[in-house]
Motif scaffolding. Sequence first.
Motif, PDB file in Angstrom:
ATOM      1  N   LEU A  40      15.102 -59.924  12.852  1.00 45.98           N
ATOM      2  CA  LEU A  40      16.458 -59.407  12.568  1.00 45.98           C
ATOM      3  C   LEU A  40      17.198 -58.620  10.979  1.00 45.98           C
ATOM      4  N   GLY A  41      16.705 -59.006  10.023  1.00 49.71           N
ATOM      5  CA  GLY A  41      16.918 -59.053   8.713  1.00 49.71           C
ATOM      6  C   GLY A  41      15.401 -57.833   8.520  1.00 49.71           C
ATOM      7  N   LEU A  42      14.116 -58.342   8.559  1.00 47.51           N
ATOM      8  CA  LEU A  42      13.464 -56.813   8.744  1.00 47.51           C
ATOM      9  C   LEU A  42      13.878 -55.519   9.723  1.00 47.51           C
ATOM     10  N   ALA A  43      14.344 -55.986   9.992  1.00 45.10           N
ATOM     11  CA  ALA A  43      15.099 -54.797  11.450  1.00 45.10           C
ATOM     12  C   ALA A  43      15.868 -53.814  10.851  1.00 45.10           C
ATOM     13  N   ALA A  44      16.544 -54.584  10.258  1.00 45.03           N
ATOM     14  CA  ALA A  44      17.758 -53.673   9.210  1.00 45.03           C
ATOM     15  C   ALA A  44      17.295 -53.442   7.818  1.00 45.03           C
ATOM     16  N   VAL A  45      16.412 -53.297   6.866  1.00 35.48           N
ATOM     17  CA  VAL A  45      16.111 -53.391   6.033  1.00 35.48           C
ATOM     18  C   VAL A  45      15.074 -52.168   6.380  1.00 35.48           C
ATOM     19  N   PHE A  77      16.166 -49.679   8.061  1.00 34.45           N
ATOM     20  CA  PHE A  77      16.892 -48.781   8.681  1.00 34.45           C
ATOM     21  C   PHE A  77      17.048 -47.690   7.046  1.00 34.45           C
ATOM     22  N   PHE A  78      16.333 -48.344   6.011  1.00 35.38           N
ATOM     23  CA  PHE A  78      17.061 -47.919   4.773  1.00 35.38           C
ATOM     24  C   PHE A  78      15.860 -47.978   3.954  1.00 35.38           C
ATOM     25  N   ILE A  79      14.319 -48.355   3.826  1.00 33.22           N
ATOM     26  CA  ILE A  79      12.771 -47.555   3.037  1.00 33.22           C
ATOM     27  C   ILE A  79      12.509 -46.547   3.036  1.00 33.22           C
ATOM     28  N   HIS A  80      12.313 -46.004   2.699  1.00 31.63           N
ATOM     29  CA  HIS A  80      12.316 -44.456   2.130  1.00 31.63           C
ATOM     30  C   HIS A  80       9.713 -44.789   3.083  1.00 31.63           C
ATOM     31  N   ARG A  81       9.612 -43.737   4.146  1.00 28.21           N
ATOM     32  CA  ARG A  81       8.566 -44.266   4.422  1.00 28.21           C
ATOM     33  C   ARG A  81       7.913 -42.527   4.145  1.00 28.21           C
ATOM     34  N   HIS A  82       6.755 -43.350   4.181  1.00 29.40           N
ATOM     35  CA  HIS A  82       4.842 -41.985   3.360  1.00 29.40           C
ATOM     36  C   HIS A  82       4.660 -41.786   4.700  1.00 29.40           C
ATOM     37  N   GLU A  83       4.996 -41.281   5.137  1.00 29.21           N
ATOM     38  CA  GLU A  83       4.045 -40.472   6.746  1.00 29.21           C
ATOM     39  C   GLU A  83       3.140 -40.355   6.639  1.00 29.21           C
ATOM     40  N   ILE A  84       2.193 -40.419   7.613  1.00 25.36           N
ATOM     41  CA  ILE A  84       0.649 -40.211   7.186  1.00 25.36           C
ATOM     42  C   ILE A  84       0.426 -38.975   8.050  1.00 25.36           C
ATOM     43  N   PHE A  85       0.968 -38.591   9.567  1.00 25.83           N
ATOM     44  CA  PHE A  85       0.927 -37.362  10.161  1.00 25.83           C
ATOM     45  C   PHE A  85       1.237 -36.963  10.056  1.00 25.83           C
ATOM     46  N   HIS A  86       2.039 -34.946  10.176  1.00 27.48           N
ATOM     47  CA  HIS A  86       2.645 -34.486   9.992  1.00 27.48           C
ATOM     48  C   HIS A  86       2.349 -33.150  10.895  1.00 27.48           C
ATOM     49  N   SER A  87       3.558 -33.113  11.865  1.00 26.82           N
ATOM     50  CA  SER A  87       3.278 -32.086  12.737  1.00 26.82           C
ATOM     51  C   SER A  87       3.656 -30.601  12.515  1.00 26.82           C
ATOM     52  N   GLU A  88       5.419 -31.297  12.532  1.00 30.55           N
ATOM     53  CA  GLU A  88       6.300 -30.046  12.251  1.00 30.55           C
ATOM     54  C   GLU A  88       7.300 -31.038  10.935  1.00 30.55           C
ATOM     55  N   PRO A  89       7.638 -30.274  10.218  1.00 34.22           N
ATOM     56  CA  PRO A  89       9.144 -30.913   9.393  1.00 34.22           C
ATOM     57  C   PRO A  89       9.718 -31.545  10.712  1.00 34.22           C
ATOM     58  N   GLY A  90      10.153 -33.000  10.079  1.00 36.36           N
ATOM     59  CA  GLY A  90      11.021 -34.149  10.650  1.00 36.36           C
ATOM     60  C   GLY A  90      10.361 -34.463  12.106  1.00 36.36           C
ATOM     61  N   GLN A  91       8.830 -34.046  12.238  1.00 37.12           N
ATOM     62  CA  GLN A  91       8.892 -34.494  13.980  1.00 37.12           C
ATOM     63  C   GLN A  91       8.062 -35.323  13.758  1.00 37.12           C
ATOM     64  N   ILE A 111       6.598 -39.071  14.367  1.00 35.29           N
ATOM     65  CA  ILE A 111       6.917 -39.970  15.088  1.00 35.29           C
ATOM     66  C   ILE A 111       7.043 -41.757  14.057  1.00 35.29           C
ATOM     67  N   GLU A 112       6.746 -41.980  12.972  1.00 37.66           N
ATOM     68  CA  GLU A 112       5.990 -42.826  12.249  1.00 37.66           C
ATOM     69  C   GLU A 112       7.732 -42.871  11.004  1.00 37.66           C
ATOM     70  N   ALA A 113       8.200 -41.825  11.303  1.00 37.16           N
ATOM     71  CA  ALA A 113       9.761 -41.913  10.168  1.00 37.16           C
ATOM     72  C   ALA A 113      10.684 -42.582  11.045  1.00 37.16           C
ATOM     73  N   ILE A 114      10.749 -43.048  12.729  1.00 39.47           N
ATOM     74  CA  ILE A 114      11.250 -43.369  13.607  1.00 39.47           C
ATOM     75  C   ILE A 114      11.392 -44.460  12.921  1.00 39.47           C
ATOM     76  N   PRO A 115      12.740 -45.663  12.577  1.00 38.24           N
ATOM     77  CA  PRO A 115      13.209 -47.505  11.944  1.00 38.24           C
ATOM     78  C   PRO A 115      12.702 -48.160  13.291  1.00 38.24           C
ATOM     79  N   GLY A 116      11.476 -49.281  13.087  1.00 34.03           N
ATOM     80  CA  GLY A 116      11.196 -50.276  13.903  1.00 34.03           C
ATOM     81  C   GLY A 116       9.685 -49.826  14.508  1.00 34.03           C
ATOM     82  N   PHE A 117       9.959 -48.129  13.938  1.00 33.98           N
ATOM     83  CA  PHE A 117       8.522 -48.091  15.587  1.00 33.98           C
ATOM     84  C   PHE A 117       6.976 -48.676  15.046  1.00 33.98           C
ATOM     85  N   TYR A 118       7.085 -49.125  13.799  1.00 36.28           N
ATOM     86  CA  TYR A 118       5.831 -50.276  13.341  1.00 36.28           C
ATOM     87  C   TYR A 118       5.841 -51.890  13.930  1.00 36.28           C
TER      88      TYR A 118
END
Length: 106
Positions: free
Chosen positions: A40-45, A47-61, A63-70
């Motif tokens: 639960l602690g790692l899941a809460a953290v 939400f606050f970590i900036h991710r460097h996404e690998i796949f970029h389709s359109e700006p802001g879209q 899927i890796e940016a969704i919290p809890g994706f991994y």
Amino acid sequence: MSAPTPEQDDLIHPLAKALTWTEMPAVRNAMFFVFGIITLGLAAVDFFIHRHEIFHSEPGQTIEAIPGFYAWMGFLSFVAAVFIGWGLRFLIMRPETYYNPEAGDE
């Protein structure tokens, strides 16, 4: 489950005897809650970590940016591996007497 009796102690591998303390209910409950709190602690953290996404389709879209994706991707991959193994069991399973056809019920 309590400490093994002398009869059961003979059936335990010598290297496994050091881990019999993990079978006590209090230890199992404590491990469950400790790992649950860590999860639960790692899941809460997440939400606050900036991710460097690998796949970029359109700006802001991405899927890796969704919290809890991994976490969800790892869990679903594990579930898929279990189901694939379960299916393979039925595909390649042999009868119990495959290596010794003369053996009966002992």
